[in-house]
Design an enzyme around this catalytic site. Sequence first.
Site, PDB file in Angstrom:
ATOM      1  N   GLU A   1      27.327 -15.280  25.185  1.00  0.00           N
ATOM      2  CA  GLU A   1      28.176 -15.088  24.900  1.00  0.00           C
ATOM      3  C   GLU A   1      28.068 -14.919  22.944  1.00  0.00           C
ATOM      4  O   GLU A   1      28.351 -14.394  22.066  1.00  0.00           O
ATOM      5  CB  GLU A   1      29.345 -15.793  24.963  1.00  0.00           C
ATOM      6  CG  GLU A   1      30.164 -15.341  26.909  1.00  0.00           C
ATOM      7  CD  GLU A   1      30.800 -16.406  27.226  1.00  0.00           C
ATOM      8  OE1 GLU A   1      31.375 -16.463  27.676  1.00  0.00           O
ATOM      9  OE2 GLU A   1      30.358 -17.691  26.703  1.00  0.00           O
TER      10      GLU A   1
ATOM     11  N   ASP B   1      35.558  -8.920  34.302  1.00  0.00           N
ATOM     12  CA  ASP B   1      35.739  -8.929  34.951  1.00  0.00           C
ATOM     13  C   ASP B   1      36.640  -8.428  35.653  1.00  0.00           C
ATOM     14  O   ASP B   1      38.021  -9.028  34.768  1.00  0.00           O
ATOM     15  CB  ASP B   1      34.572  -9.961  36.062  1.00  0.00           C
ATOM     16  CG  ASP B   1      35.488 -11.587  35.488  1.00  0.00           C
ATOM     17  OD1 ASP B   1      35.229 -11.547  34.371  1.00  0.00           O
ATOM     18  OD2 ASP B   1      36.523 -11.756  35.969  1.00  0.00           O
TER      19      ASP B   1
END
Length: 240
Positions: free
Chosen positions: A13, A199
């Site tokens: 990330e 997601d």
Amino acid sequence: MQRITMIVAMKQEAASIIKHLNLSDIDMHDPVLTCQAFQGNYKGLDISLVVNGTDREYNVESVGTQPATITTLEAIRQFKPDLLINAGTCGAFQDKGSAIGDVYMGEKIRYFDRRIPLGEDYFAYGDGSYVSKLAGEYARQLGLKTAVVCTGNSLDMSPTDEAILREEPVVAKEMEAAAIAAVAKLYKTPLLAMKSVTDLMDEKDTTAEQFLANLTRASELLQQNVFRLLDLLSNQTKAA
Ligand code: ADE
């Protein structure tokens, strides 16, 4: 000069942010801890970024609330930031209007899996609600949507978790922010949480499949919006 510390759980990330800000590796004071720090300057802002690092026993990124607590405590002690930014990825609900790659600012941050039904006070402690005073204004200025950032220690979602998550109007489900908020509150350091969706939890593909497929793209979108936020903070610092 304004000191800003970013707390990012996984190196995947953080990679794009570290690269584009041209941050360099620096040592954390306590070598026993796995967290890793990077530092640099961006448009007059003194920036540090800390990731939780790799778990030495399992050789995976140290995700979840326990490493997030340690990292935040250590980062605040070492860098003494004026502002903390927790940048990361999250799951969200499609039927609440979210899409892959959406980037949210967390106006409220809470646990969804710390249930302590021992009366009102324990219940509220478990819930751990933190209101980010700055989030609404920065979201407005950046044109970002806001969400309730919901923290727990599982990537998947049990039916009990889902019922609690669905109490919130828009959800960013992740694994660190409430722990970071608790330490930020102790040290009276303001916190902004920015989360990018990897997601959709009401999609047929599993969270794990979607997370792995979308992590790079969601991290790029996160990085772009972190930069927009830093530009805004830099302009405000110069104008002050
Ligand atoms: N990070 C990214 N997606 C997540 C999810 N669905 N749950 C917890 N953390 C996440």
